[in-house]
Design a protein around this motif. Structure first.
Motif, mmCIF file in Angstrom:
data_model
loop_
_atom_site.group_PDB
_atom_site.id
_atom_site.type_symbol
_atom_site.label_atom_id
_atom_site.label_comp_id
_atom_site.label_asym_id
_atom_site.label_seq_id
_atom_site.Cartn_x
_atom_site.Cartn_y
_atom_site.Cartn_z
ATOM 1 N N LEU A 178 -7.539 -8.503 -10.167
ATOM 2 C CA LEU A 178 -5.933 -7.287 -9.210
ATOM 3 C C LEU A 178 -6.170 -7.938 -7.811
ATOM 4 O O LEU A 178 -5.151 -8.280 -7.539
ATOM 5 N N THR A 179 -7.068 -8.694 -7.792
ATOM 6 C CA THR A 179 -6.920 -9.802 -5.806
ATOM 7 C C THR A 179 -6.036 -10.554 -6.135
ATOM 8 O O THR A 179 -5.101 -11.029 -4.650
ATOM 9 N N ALA A 225 -0.459 -6.787 -6.900
ATOM 10 C CA ALA A 225 -0.221 -5.280 -6.985
ATOM 11 C C ALA A 225 0.238 -4.655 -5.760
ATOM 12 O O ALA A 225 0.234 -4.635 -4.304
ATOM 13 N N VAL A 258 -2.819 4.823 -3.242
ATOM 14 C CA VAL A 258 -3.809 5.946 -2.531
ATOM 15 C C VAL A 258 -4.440 6.958 -2.737
ATOM 16 O O VAL A 258 -2.301 7.750 -2.068
ATOM 17 N N TYR A 290 -1.353 -1.123 -4.190
ATOM 18 C CA TYR A 290 -2.449 0.014 -4.573
ATOM 19 C C TYR A 290 -2.012 1.258 -4.123
ATOM 20 O O TYR A 290 -1.110 1.504 -2.601
ATOM 21 N N THR A 314 -6.423 2.579 -13.667
ATOM 22 C CA THR A 314 -6.724 2.855 -11.817
ATOM 23 C C THR A 314 -8.734 2.440 -11.816
ATOM 24 O O THR A 314 -9.026 1.669 -12.853
ATOM 25 N N LEU A 356 -5.795 3.813 -6.616
ATOM 26 C CA LEU A 356 -7.305 3.236 -6.215
ATOM 27 C C LEU A 356 -8.186 4.724 -6.931
ATOM 28 O O LEU A 356 -7.942 6.235 -5.121
ATOM 29 N N LEU A 372 -9.667 -3.114 1.373
ATOM 30 C CA LEU A 372 -8.667 -4.004 1.195
ATOM 31 C C LEU A 372 -7.975 -5.143 1.526
ATOM 32 O O LEU A 372 -7.783 -6.269 1.316
ATOM 33 N N VAL A 403 -12.317 -2.018 -8.237
ATOM 34 C CA VAL A 403 -11.511 -3.075 -7.285
ATOM 35 C C VAL A 403 -11.387 -4.898 -6.487
ATOM 36 O O VAL A 403 -10.201 -5.075 -6.499
ATOM 37 N N LEU A 419 0.821 -1.650 -0.542
ATOM 38 C CA LEU A 419 0.049 -0.227 -0.114
ATOM 39 C C LEU A 419 0.993 1.957 -0.066
ATOM 40 O O LEU A 419 1.335 1.317 0.507
#
Length: 209
Positions: free
Chosen positions: A111-112, A116, A120, A118, A143, A97, A174, A106, A44
């Motif tokens: 993606l999950t 990735a 923010v 992420y 995006t 995001l 997330l 998302v 993140l």
């Protein structure tokens, strides 16, 4: 750096000085004890608007305190930090995001299920839009957006956009998407406790047990 002080006694009586915790900033109840690290199974990256750093109601600090795989940088329109660009350029799957006309949910399996990064934008909606429009390097990223059915529990500010959530709540979502239900519950509990503690502290008293 020493603790902050709040002087309530104009006669100079030291009994009127209330010390603030140098980390969490609380005067009447410290919340640091519940801010132990949580392992998150994704990377993140928070890009914070300079104005957000000065806001006591900023919720990104909860992610910075608790998530082990969380980095943050301050946004600069003219000269983005080299270390920030290096992280983005060297990551196999950086995604932003931020809702755009071409953004995908998302929750997309592509993606999950991938490794990735992420990204923010930690700012108000107006500021986040400005950050995106004035940063070609952000516009170059794919995006994604959160598609939530529940409303935000962020009580420290008025929501600027329907169905919007605060930065900490993005981290919670997330964790859920990556099947880290226990960590999401723990972070959610910490967030609610911090909101209540902040409001009590602002009123000048400790939380009732």
């Amino acid at each position: 750096m020493g603790s902050n002080v709040d002087v309530n006694d104009r006669n100079g009586d030291i009994s009127g000085i209330v010390m603030s915790c140098p980390k969490c900033g609380m005067r009447h109840q410290c919340v640091c004890e519940m801010m132990t690290p949580l392992d998150n199974h994704f990377d993140l990256l928070l890009i914070q608007h300079p104005n957000e750093l000065a806001r006591a109601t900023n919720s990104a600090k909860l992610l910075q305190w608790r998530l082990t795989r969380c980095a943050s940088f301050t946004w600069d329109r003219r000269t983005p930090p080299e270390a920030l660009l290096e992280i983005i350029n060297n990551h196999v799957n950086p995604v932003l995001l931020f809702p755009t006309p071409n953004s995908q949910p998302v929750s997309s399996p592509s993606l999950t299920q991938s490794d990735a990064l992420y990204i923010v934008l930690d700012a108000t909606w107006q500021e986040a839009g400005k950050m995106w429009r004035q940063s070609p390097w952000l516009q170059a990223l794919p995006t994604f957006h959160l598609d939530l059915e529940h409303s935000s529990e962020f009580t420290l500010r008025r929501n600027q956009k329907p169905n919007s959530v605060c930065t900490c709540e993005i981290g919670i979502e997330l964790l859920k998407l990556h099947n880290q239900t226990e960590q999401a519950h723990t972070l959610s509990h910490s967030m609610k406790h911090y909101f209540a503690a902040y409001q009590a502290d602002r009123s000048g008293h400790a939380l009732k047990s």
